[in-house]
Design an enzyme around this catalytic site. Structure first.
Site, PDB file in Angstrom:
ATOM      1  N   HIS A   4       2.356   3.072  -3.150  1.00 29.85           N
ATOM      2  CA  HIS A   4       1.483   3.783  -4.097  1.00 29.85           C
ATOM      3  C   HIS A   4       1.804   5.276  -4.153  1.00 29.85           C
ATOM      4  O   HIS A   4       1.826   5.881  -5.222  1.00 29.85           O
ATOM      5  CB  HIS A   4       0.011   3.621  -3.708  1.00 29.85           C
ATOM      6  CG  HIS A   4      -0.639   2.452  -4.365  1.00 29.85           C
ATOM      7  ND1 HIS A   4      -0.727   2.327  -5.723  1.00 29.85           N
ATOM      8  CD2 HIS A   4      -1.230   1.349  -3.848  1.00 29.85           C
ATOM      9  CE1 HIS A   4      -1.348   1.198  -6.014  1.00 29.85           C
ATOM     10  NE2 HIS A   4      -1.651   0.578  -4.900  1.00 29.85           N
ATOM     11  N   ASP A  10      -5.788  -6.460  -6.501  1.00 33.30           N
ATOM     12  CA  ASP A  10      -5.393  -5.308  -7.319  1.00 33.30           C
ATOM     13  C   ASP A  10      -5.262  -5.706  -8.788  1.00 33.30           C
ATOM     14  O   ASP A  10      -5.477  -4.893  -9.682  1.00 33.30           O
ATOM     15  CB  ASP A  10      -4.036  -4.756  -6.851  1.00 33.30           C
ATOM     16  CG  ASP A  10      -4.130  -4.042  -5.518  1.00 33.30           C
ATOM     17  OD1 ASP A  10      -5.249  -3.666  -5.130  1.00 33.30           O
ATOM     18  OD2 ASP A  10      -3.089  -3.873  -4.855  1.00 33.30           O
ATOM     19  N   GLU A  61     -10.644   1.413   2.356  1.00 37.61           N
ATOM     20  CA  GLU A  61     -10.799   0.981   0.968  1.00 37.61           C
ATOM     21  C   GLU A  61     -10.518  -0.525   0.878  1.00 37.61           C
ATOM     22  O   GLU A  61     -11.301  -1.285   0.322  1.00 37.61           O
ATOM     23  CB  GLU A  61      -9.799   1.765   0.110  1.00 37.61           C
ATOM     24  CG  GLU A  61      -9.832   1.416  -1.364  1.00 37.61           C
ATOM     25  CD  GLU A  61      -8.658   2.039  -2.120  1.00 37.61           C
ATOM     26  OE1 GLU A  61      -7.707   2.514  -1.460  1.00 37.61           O
ATOM     27  OE2 GLU A  61      -8.688   2.034  -3.361  1.00 37.61           O
ATOM     28  N   HIS A  62      -9.360  -0.938   1.434  1.00 32.79           N
ATOM     29  CA  HIS A  62      -8.988  -2.353   1.470  1.00 32.79           C
ATOM     30  C   HIS A  62      -8.900  -2.804   2.913  1.00 32.79           C
ATOM     31  O   HIS A  62      -8.276  -2.129   3.733  1.00 32.79           O
ATOM     32  CB  HIS A  62      -7.609  -2.581   0.833  1.00 32.79           C
ATOM     33  CG  HIS A  62      -7.471  -2.045  -0.553  1.00 32.79           C
ATOM     34  ND1 HIS A  62      -6.902  -0.819  -0.823  1.00 32.79           N
ATOM     35  CD2 HIS A  62      -7.832  -2.559  -1.752  1.00 32.79           C
ATOM     36  CE1 HIS A  62      -6.916  -0.604  -2.135  1.00 32.79           C
ATOM     37  NE2 HIS A  62      -7.469  -1.631  -2.726  1.00 32.79           N
ATOM     38  N   GLN A  91       0.836  -1.196   0.000  1.00 31.34           N
ATOM     39  CA  GLN A  91       0.000   0.000   0.000  1.00 31.34           C
ATOM     40  C   GLN A  91       0.870   1.244   0.000  1.00 31.34           C
ATOM     41  O   GLN A  91       0.609   2.199  -0.734  1.00 31.34           O
ATOM     42  CB  GLN A  91      -0.904  -0.018   1.234  1.00 31.34           C
ATOM     43  CG  GLN A  91      -1.935   1.063   1.237  1.00 31.34           C
ATOM     44  CD  GLN A  91      -2.785   0.989  -0.006  1.00 31.34           C
ATOM     45  OE1 GLN A  91      -3.369  -0.027  -0.320  1.00 31.34           O
ATOM     46  NE2 GLN A  91      -2.823   2.067  -0.777  1.00 31.34           N
ATOM     47  N   HIS A 141     -53.589  14.224 -10.420  1.00 29.85           N
ATOM     48  CA  HIS A 141     -53.076  12.867 -10.226  1.00 29.85           C
ATOM     49  C   HIS A 141     -54.243  11.886 -10.019  1.00 29.85           C
ATOM     50  O   HIS A 141     -54.266  10.790 -10.583  1.00 29.85           O
ATOM     51  CB  HIS A 141     -52.152  12.803  -9.007  1.00 29.85           C
ATOM     52  CG  HIS A 141     -50.751  13.275  -9.272  1.00 29.85           C
ATOM     53  ND1 HIS A 141     -50.472  14.565  -9.652  1.00 29.85           N
ATOM     54  CD2 HIS A 141     -49.560  12.624  -9.239  1.00 29.85           C
ATOM     55  CE1 HIS A 141     -49.153  14.683  -9.824  1.00 29.85           C
ATOM     56  NE2 HIS A 141     -48.589  13.519  -9.588  1.00 29.85           N
TER      57      HIS A 141
END
Lengths: 430, 430
Positions: B262, B360, B326-327, B259, B419
């Site tokens: 990145h 990934d 996220e993960h 991670q 209506h």
């Protein structure tokens, strides 16, 4: 009288103009809405009480009503109305329940298993409009999928009535939904309160519901400046009716007017391969319009609307897909043939006996739908809107042997050595 | 060394601070991005060519590369790399295919039938990043669900390389996806081009894909000012690892570093009920970090990361749900017991042999996931992201008899006479 256009004679610019909705005027109110949001963020409950005084003209002693008051108000609803709300509840619930589905696990490679599981969004905020029209139906349309999804905290905001409370129909819906508290907050301040939280109002993860242009603007701002999500952008309501010579002009006119009475900025579009049908609908519009209590509003919306004559129904569907209507009513005998050609629409009403108003209230489908051409990319509200689909995966020893080398190669070619290494250290220990 | 916190000792403010991601710095670049958008909107292709010169340092003779060039570039990919990309394609395709489901029709009331049908979003735009790192995997993750959904027009933008073309891996993915054209446009200008259309680039209905902060800012602006939708808001990538004494510290450290490489703004969080495990992971971090080519970046990200010691795994999961990663990797023997407790996460990796990097690239799940706490309300990209679910309904004679009175009562109580009338005119003719 609807303005009338001939589809085959339209140039691409004219076509573009016809399918473009009224430009959103809400940019002008941006500053006002931003001020409201900042004020609620800074001063919390105090700001909300001040806005109730300023905008709703009411001195609130409390920002919400509780279960006892809800029960008392609900008991004022007449029995035939209770029955009607219950039937709507039952149908909406039955239809939305079908949307909650488990998915199968997929073994993509031997030893590599992937799947998705649903989880409710924990804290959701429902905005139930209640200014000029009080809309208990919207409460059901948002509350039922939230309940089915299993959302743990459902925060409901609705503007206070002049008496400092809520309408009895809203209270009855709260009872049906098992919701024990309704916050007396309207407008942009309600959106701000749910996005940031105050002393009394819990912060939520996603805000749902239609509203006036202040509410809409606030939702747009919140979406791009906080981590609170919104259901969808919203504009004035709209209908597109495709009708051929088999259609009943009385029904078609009634459907166009049902849309028109929503507001002067609503749009009702008639598309037909029959000029005669359009002429007859125009006659019916005059007759029926005169008898409506909201005829001024409806007449303005009709001015803002139009008819398109096409050579055949396939062209009519082409135009409809370009327009991407929130509501599409197909009043033809052979509506089934047109279904596969539908690409862009929020909700579709098929045949001569399926008015939009059925779906607005009680058929079971949701009435919170994408407007202003958003039907090209958005779906209406459903149980999906209240859940996340989380992906899961499990890899066995065999799985990492089978898949590992692929991951190492791909990580290397993207230049991400540590990604490769997370596999390599595992392969080494097998 | 990861900073370390004791869960039970954290006050609510400290907790809030820990789960809050780096404040989005992209507000500062708002003006620049707005200028780019305005320029592309006004000058179309000409603006795009200028930006290629300015930002990508390349003089483009054409804004795209066509099928022949794609084929030629793709042929440069080595065979073992081709095989790896094909395996990833196969797994991602197999997993995502499961997401395309028809739903049953529901008769909510006798004679009233409601259902949903899927329709692809017609025109989608995929942004494939290609600055410092070229990401063919992202192309597969976006292109495969778009193809499965049946999107008619798939517009792909990726920044031009120094030679005025695209990377051969991107070309190979285009071949696999059957995509015959790739536009050589990067950054905010690519987002603007797809939202507004230019002479060469078709306007799309929804834009997908990650990117740097300019791309992200452009997507946010587009979402609130045009009727082009976006997949989700995006921030720096992140992982949260829950590990107990059964975990292998080497694996855990490798996952945190995958991670961290990145970007310096990535975050890797370790949550454990074992201080010993945390200590051992820290040792491993030092050892492994030293050998990474991107060690400067990874080291900065580790500085920005932390560990949390909890009393047990239930507390660990509580913290994870607050963080909404996220993960989420769960490196424990008994990971199955924790699954029901997971509320907020993008994608979950279960057990000791399931590294994030598998997902990934090639396990089959999507890697375009909600970051920055958006996992509380958003799901990752899936086939769902590329379709609309349109509701349909049909009402028979029996149906309108059964449902009509309910609709009339509800329309009356909301004060919407037209209506009610749309039902009444039909009831009269039965």
């Amino acid at each position: 009288m609807l303005k009338s256009y001939n589809y085959s004679a339209l140039g691409s610019q004219e076509l573009q103009k016809l399918i473009t909705r009224n430009a959103d005027s809400s940019n002008e109110i941006g500053t006002a809405v931003e001020e409201i949001i900042a004020e609620v963020r800074t001063n919390g409950d105090k700001a909300l009480l001040n806005y109730a005084q300023k905008f709703d003209k009411v001195n609130l002693s409390s920002l919400f009503i509780g279960f006892e008051e809800i029960q008392e108000l609900a008991s004022q609803v007449e029995e035939h109305e209770q029955k009607a709300l219950e039937k709507a509840f039952y149908n909406i619930h039955k239809f939305h329940l079908e949307q909650l589905k488990d998915e199968a696990k997929v073994e993509t490679t031997s030893g590599v298993t992937c799947w998705r599981e649903l989880r409710p969004i924990e804290r959701v905020g429902l905005y139930v409009p209640g200014g000029s029209a009080v809309l208990p139906s919207t409460f059901l349309m948002l509350g039922i999928p939230a309940k089915i999804a299993g959302c743990k905290e459902i925060v409901v905001c609705s503007p206070p009535q002049k008496n400092g409370s809520i309408n009895s129909y809203i209270a009855y819906c709260a009872l049906l939904l098992g919701i024990k508290k309704v916050y007396l907050i309207g407008g942009a301040q309600a959106v701000a309160a749910m996005a940031y939280g105050t002393e009394s109002i819990p912060k939520v993860d996603k805000i749902f519901g239609p509203g006036n242009q202040y509410v809409t603007k606030a939702k747009t701002i919140i979406q791009s400046t906080t981590n609170t999500a919104i259901d969808m952008p919203a504009g004035p309501s709209e209908v597109l009716v495709i009708a051929d010579s088999s259609a009943n002009p009385t029904f078609v006119a009634a459907d166009l007017l049902a849309q028109a009475e929503h507001g002067a900025d609503s749009q009702a579009v008639l598309v037909s391969d029959s000029q005669q049908l359009i002429d007859e609908v125009n006659k019916q519009l005059c007759l029926q319009l005169d008898e409506l209590p909201r005829k001024e509003i409806a007449a303005k919306a009709i001015e803002n609307s139009y008819a398109v004559v096409t050579g055949n129904l396939t062209e009519a569907m082409q135009f409809s897909n370009l327009y991407a209507p929130e509501h599409l009513i197909i009043e033809t005998d052979n509506y089934e043939q047109l279904i596969p050609e539908i690409i862009n629409a929020g909700s579709v009403f098929l045949g001569h006996l399926t008015p939009e108003s059925a779906g607005d209230y009680a058929s079971g489908t949701n009435h919170t739908l994408p407007t202003s051409g958003y039907a090209r990319s958005y779906s209406g509200v459903s149980v999906d809107s209240f859940v996340k689909k989380i992906t899961f995966q499990h890899i066995s020893k065999a799985g990492i042997k089978n898949l590992g080398p692929t991951v190492e190669i791909l990580a290397e070619l993207e230049g991400l050595k540590a990604h490769a290494n997370a596999v390599t250290v595992r392969m080494k220990e097998l």
